[in-house]
Design an enzyme around this catalytic site. Structure first.
Site, PDB file in Angstrom:
ATOM      1  N   GLU A  64       0.838  -1.205   0.000  1.00  0.00           N
ATOM      2  CA  GLU A  64       0.000   0.000   0.000  1.00  0.00           C
ATOM      3  C   GLU A  64       0.874   1.256   0.000  1.00  0.00           C
ATOM      4  OE1 GLU A  64      -3.569   1.804   2.851  1.00  0.00           O
ATOM      5  OE2 GLU A  64      -2.139   0.347   3.644  1.00  0.00           O
ATOM      6  N   LYS A 103      -9.737   2.583  -2.916  1.00  0.00           N
ATOM      7  CA  LYS A 103     -10.204   1.988  -1.661  1.00  0.00           C
ATOM      8  C   LYS A 103     -11.564   2.544  -1.273  1.00  0.00           C
ATOM      9  CE  LYS A 103      -8.675   1.021   3.065  1.00  0.00           C
ATOM     10  NZ  LYS A 103      -7.645   1.287   4.104  1.00  0.00           N
ATOM     11  N   CYS A 105      -5.442  -2.823   2.643  1.00  0.00           N
ATOM     12  CA  CYS A 105      -5.271  -2.757   4.090  1.00  0.00           C
ATOM     13  C   CYS A 105      -6.511  -3.253   4.845  1.00  0.00           C
ATOM     14  CB  CYS A 105      -4.891  -1.335   4.496  1.00  0.00           C
ATOM     15  SG  CYS A 105      -4.429  -1.140   6.228  1.00  0.00           S
TER      16      CYS A 105
END
Length: 510
Positions: free
Chosen positions: A269, A326, A380
């Site tokens: 990430e 995301k 994540c």
């Protein structure tokens, strides 16, 4: 263990301290400890303690003890920049523990009120605690961390997550812990039944884990890159370029003797120090290091004043072949609720490197990598939400997680995050490839077993073939809906039974 009714102030701090200690004992079942054999007795002893004292207050301290031990990693992000945020750390831990304590207190107290007599009150408490896991998995954007079911990860019992999910395993856990208190006059019988049930689950899990997986028609060879860029240095001008070149060097390394060249390379990430829409020569350098192979990497991008935490697949020539923004952001980490208001007093998101926070992506989606399969990208925190993974049609071929766990220290937080990823693999019967900045990077098979990994603080790569997927699991088809329905029915049954018992008691008194 019996405390007299209306116990005096001398007893209260002792009871609360014991409750907190037992809550901490339950937390020892979570990663990195994995001591389920201590967690179950500690959880079981909480039932009589709560039943014979004040359930709400005792449950409050038990939940606080649980959170303090299981989630003390919450202080680590505040010490990345200790001069600015270090003073907040004890408050963060206290309010995190208080929040968990209130969940436990409400679940225990309301569950205990449903029943009449120790057996039905104990059953109500078990269901109440299960309801707290269920509710906090969904409300306020959800926080399904350190659930009761997670204590089974390194045992064969974890394989039943493919049927029940991690939440369902929590209900099993609470049932085993409550068993001694369901028939007080026949405690030996209930303990024996619980022990036999655990043995059955254990050997059943061994059978599930041993079931053969189909072979892949064509191997998919992955290279997972772990650069080990400490969070307190990651964005400093003197270090950011160095870490970017470290990614490039690890990407271009020739495979070890006997290993095939990778078909796909994974970076973690926010791996690069530039924006996707202003890369300079950065993307071309990535493509050159990959020698024609695609690279899936974490990168930030902007659209006007909005910034996104994204995963991009970079193909030959530095072209963006696929993009995912995301969707499920971390509250207070990647955005601040009512952020514009808080920004005026200097409160900003920790993990967002641009502006005062990220914007959420518009939709979850799968990425088609052609012969490498269809993958579900998870950035994540998104890997902790089982209900947000596509288990039905279209079903992904595998799961891809990129993360930066450097925020959460080196002890418990990153290992608990890895545990969540392993549960997703079991629940959906899908292999999962995980690239983490400082660790733990891993390749996980469809049974949740770690095939290869790079531990915390290591710099290097994993070169390994992607394990095959299992058949679609029961949990992937049903999700948590049967648990919600079952909880409602069970609570109504306890309430109805207690109501009839109260009516019958009044008749006898008359």
């Amino acid at each position: 263990m019996r405390v007299p009714a209306g116990y005096n102030p001398f007893w209260r701090p002792l009871v609360w301290a014991l409750a907190a200690l037992l809550g901490g004992g339950v937390a020892l079942g979570q990663a990195p400890f994995g001591l389920w054999e201590l967690a179950i007795p500690a959880l079981s002893l909480l039932f009589p303690l709560c039943l014979r004292t004040a359930p709400f207050k005792t449950g409050l301290f038990a939940g606080m003890g649980y959170a303090a031990v299981a989630m003390f990693w919450i202080v680590d992000p505040f010490f990345v920049e200790p001069d600015l945020y270090g003073w907040m750390a004890p408050f963060a831990l206290f309010f995190m523990a208080l929040g968990m304590g209130l969940f436990w207190a409400l679940g225990i107290a309301l569950g205990a009120r449903l029943g009449v007599g120790e057996p039905s009150r104990a059953a109500g408490m078990a269901l109440g605690l299960f309801a707290t896991d269920l509710v906090r998995s969904y409300v306020f954007t959800g926080f399904p961390w350190v659930l009761f079911g997670h204590i089974w990860l390194d045992t064969p019992v974890a394989q039943f997550a493919s049927i029940l999910g991690a939440l369902g395993l929590g209900l099993v856990t609470l049932g085993l812990a409550a068993a001694p208190w369901l028939l007080p006059g026949r405690r030996l019988v209930t303990v024996t039944v619980a022990a036999l049930a655990l043995v059955g689950l254990w050997f059943g899990g061994i059978a599930l884990r041993a079931a053969p997986l189909p072979e892949r028609a064509e191997p998919v060879n992955l290279r997972i890159v772990q650069p080990n860029a400490p969070q307190d240095q990651k964005w400093l001008p003197d270090h950011a370029e160095k870490f970017f070149f470290r990614h490039l060097d690890l990407t271009s390394e020739p495979p070890a003797a006997g290993k095939p060249a990778p078909d796909l390379i994974l970076w973690p990430e926010t791996a690069v120090p530039f924006l996707l829409n202003d890369p300079g020569a950065g993307l071309a350098m990535v493509a050159e290091a990959a020698q024609g192979k695609p690279v899936a990497l974490g990168i930030q991008r902007s659209e006007g004043a909005r910034y996104y935490n994204s995963l991009a697949v970079i193909g030959p020539g530095g072209q963006v072949a696929a993009l995912y923004d995301k969707v499920h952001l971390v509250p207070f980490g990647e955005y601040i609720p009512f952020g514009d208001l808080f920004a005026k007093i200097g409160v900003t998101a920790f993990a967002a490197q641009e502006g005062n926070g990220y914007s959420a992506g518009s939709a979850r989606k799968l990425i088609d990598l052609g012969p490498l399969g269809v993958v579900q990208p998870l950035i994540c925190y998104e890997a902790v939400f089982a209900h947000e993974i596509s288990g039905r049609d279209p079903r992904p071929d595998w799961l891809m997680q990129i993360t930066n766990d450097a925020w959460f220290g080196t002890f418990s937080g990153p290992w608990q995050h890895l545990a969540q990823a392993r549960f997703r693999a079991i629940e959906f019967g899908l292999p999962l490839a995980r690239s983490a900045n400082t660790g733990v990077s891993a390749l996980i098979d469809a049974r949740g077993q770690v095939v290869a990994r790079l531990d915390m603080g290591m710099q290097g790569v994993i070169d390994a073939a992607l394990p095959p997927a299992a058949a679609p699991t029961i949990y992937a088809k049903t999700g948590d809906y049967p648990l919600v329905e079952g909880l409602f029915i069970a609570l109504m049954a306890i309430y109805a039974t207690a109501r009839f018992a109260r009516v019958d008691r009044r008749k006898k008194q008359v």
